[in-house]
Design an enzyme around this catalytic site. Structure first.
Site: not given
Length: 334
Positions: A55, A203-205, A212
């Protein structure tokens, strides 16, 4: 925050992915801001922090994120679970031997992170040139020597997990998993539940889509990896909007945010899942961590599942990309 087990490690039930402080989501914040964000997360109850040796490679030298995380967590290192990842290069292994390479990478990661042990050491992606069985045996030695407390795999199939687990018990599997990416439900979760392996959901969202806040008008600048995500093309954002609308509806009823409902859904569904969200925004980080206080009843969960089942997901990516496709070439740092 409540805790749960990932393998034999006890962690906060929501963790923090730190990649965005070094690369991957456009302009990075200052080091001061990033360190404050990580320490704020700890004060909120987060005890599980995730980084990787690669990273920062796009914008800084490799290891940048480990250095940053190491500085941030130094005051409370012994009170947290620290995870980092190993990236294996075929030529390096051929020249120097697998065990020597892994030991050298681990030593450097520990130096970067200001620690003399790693709680959870992942193989970042499968390298088809290097048998997973060989990696598992080396990881077993490192566990015996107490240099690492446990080891894991990322973006892998059940078959690969099983091969590795039979030689050195796998602590956790870090795979892509969200309301919009549910391949793991077919066989990864059942196998991991049966074998006391944690599933760490990255990446759970859905890279912000389920919050949104990402719309068809959103522009991804610089090194933002979301430019490459099939779900985040303008066309697929529009097609997936009915799912976002469902989350908004449930969020309103629960006095929560859509992102919190996404995380609460996951926590309700599997006792061995630990989501790590990767925001670089202080407020969003705290908001995501506070999803641990949002509880879905069985009735609410079934209602949400039923509503979601009525809609097709567009822009599927999948969790086995590094084993079965060339798509992983864009993603070796994710």
């Amino acid at each position: 925050m409540q805790k749960r087990e990932t393998g034999h490690l006890l962690v906060s039930q929501i963790g923090m992915g730190c990649m965005g402080f070094s690369h991957g989501y456009g302009q990075v914040p200052s080091e001061k801001y990033a360190i404050e964000a990580i320490r704020n997360a700890y004060q909120e109850g987060c005890t599980f922090f995730d980084t990787a040796e690669t990273y920062g490679k796009e914008m800084f030298e490799a290891g940048h994120n480990e250095h940053l995380v190491g500085k941030a967590v130094e005051p409370f290192r012994k009170d947290i679970t620290l995870a980092t990842k190993l990236y294996l290069n075929t030529q390096e292994v051929e020249n120097n031997g697998l065990e020597k390479v892994i030991r050298e990478h681990l030593k450097k990661s520990m130096k970067n992170l200001k620690t003399d042990y790693i709680d959870l050491y992942y193989l970042h992606r499968i390298n088809r040139d290097i048998p997973i069985e060989d990696v598992a045996l080396v990881m077993g030695k490192l566990i015996q020597e107490k240099q690492i407390r446990g080891w894991g795999l990322s973006q892998v199939t059940k078959e690969t997990i099983q091969k590795a687990h039979e030689l050195t018990p796998v602590t956790a599997v870090q795979n892509l998993y969200s309301l919009l990416e549910r391949d793991c439900e077919d066989d990864v979760f059942p196998y991991c539940l049966d074998n006391q392996i944690g599933v760490v959901a990255f990446s759970p969202i859905a890279s912000g889509l389920l919050s949104g806040k990402v719309t068809s008008e959103t522009k991804f600048e610089g090194d933002d990896v979301r430019k490459f995500l099939p779900q985040l093309t303008q066309e697929n954002i529009v097609k997936n909007q009915p799912i976002i609308d469902i989350l908004h509806q449930f969020a309103k009823e629960k006095e929560a945010t859509p992102a919190q409902i996404s995380l609460a859904w996951m926590l309700h569904k599997y006792p061995n899942v630990v989501p790590i969200s990767g925001s670089k925004n202080k407020d969003r980080i705290i908001e995501n961590l506070q999803a641990s206080s949002i509880t879905l009843s069985n009735e609410e969960f079934k209602k949400l599942e039923k509503a979601l089942a009525q809609h097709q997901v567009f822009g599927h990516r999948g969790h086995n990309e590094s084993e079965n496709s060339d798509f992983s070439k864009k993603w070796k740092n994710k």
